[in-house]
Write a protein that holds these residues in place. Sequence first.
Motif, short mmCIF file in Angstrom:
data_model
loop_
_atom_site.label_atom_id
_atom_site.label_comp_id
_atom_site.label_asym_id
_atom_site.label_seq_id
_atom_site.Cartn_x
_atom_site.Cartn_y
_atom_site.Cartn_z
N GLU A 67 14.58 -32.57 -33.79
CA GLU A 67 14.35 -31.18 -34.16
C GLU A 67 12.97 -30.98 -34.80
N GLY A 105 16.56 -26.65 -40.13
CA GLY A 105 17.44 -26.80 -38.97
C GLY A 105 17.70 -28.25 -38.63
N TYR A 110 21.04 -26.98 -36.23
CA TYR A 110 20.92 -25.52 -36.22
C TYR A 110 22.27 -24.82 -36.25
N THR A 113 23.82 -24.82 -40.17
CA THR A 113 23.05 -24.47 -41.36
C THR A 113 23.85 -23.52 -42.25
N TYR A 130 21.19 -19.24 -36.69
CA TYR A 130 19.95 -19.83 -37.16
C TYR A 130 19.10 -20.36 -36.01
N ASP A 131 19.73 -20.83 -34.93
CA ASP A 131 18.93 -21.32 -33.81
C ASP A 131 18.16 -20.18 -33.15
N GLY A 134 15.14 -19.93 -35.12
CA GLY A 134 14.25 -21.05 -34.80
C GLY A 134 13.43 -20.80 -33.55
#
Length: 244
Positions: A67, A105, A110, A113, A130-131, A134
């Motif tokens: 990541e 993340g 991710y 989180t 959350y992804d 990202g």
Amino acid sequence: MTEQRPAMQPAVPLDAPAVDSVAPFYPPVRGSREEARTPLLLAAVLAPILVASFFLSPAGKLNWLLEVGPGLAGMMALAATFRRFPMSRWVYVCVFLHILVLTYGGYYTYALTPLGNWVRDALELSRNPYDRLGHFVQGFFPAFIIREVLLRSTPLRRGGWLNFLTGSVALAISAFYELLEWWAALALDPAGGDAFLGTQGDIWDAQWDMFLALCGAVLAMLLFGRAHLRSVERLVTRARVTST
């Protein structure tokens, strides 16, 4: 009676644009100790965060590397090219913020989180978002790097073509990252691959990721394009003062 020969044609058409009109607008800038202060300070703040999150990550070191690794590679590329092509301070701050998003993340994965879980519960969403953040910042922050490189190393000027190419490159990077995720998932065991991809059952996850990266790049240029340009101009001004 002498034969008249046709006049020699110039090698370059008379109406060809002058060299200055197609050269990059901003003059070359060399890295200096003054310009190194900001990135070094930000790197000093990041270093303990990166080390601690790597060794303490509940998701494991391999997932952390997958990541956060691309961000670390970007930092090394900026460091390697600093002497001959230092970036504006705006870019270094953006890289700092981007690495923080990646590290958070990578620490949890991710899909797990706590911040994403809180947003999911508060907004009654079906998945941890959350992804999505990202991949949005995957377009938002790198857009300034792309834009600055195009401005300072090509004849492009502010306007439609610069913005179009910046968004296109950001989208291309996002699409290539989706390929990297795919290859990494194929190389890992099923559990590790699923954790890395973080699709959370969404069959359109890859398409959403690329779309959000494009949205991030477009918003970056619309909202902060002028602020970024002022930072580039200050970089060039400092370089002129130092050289005189």
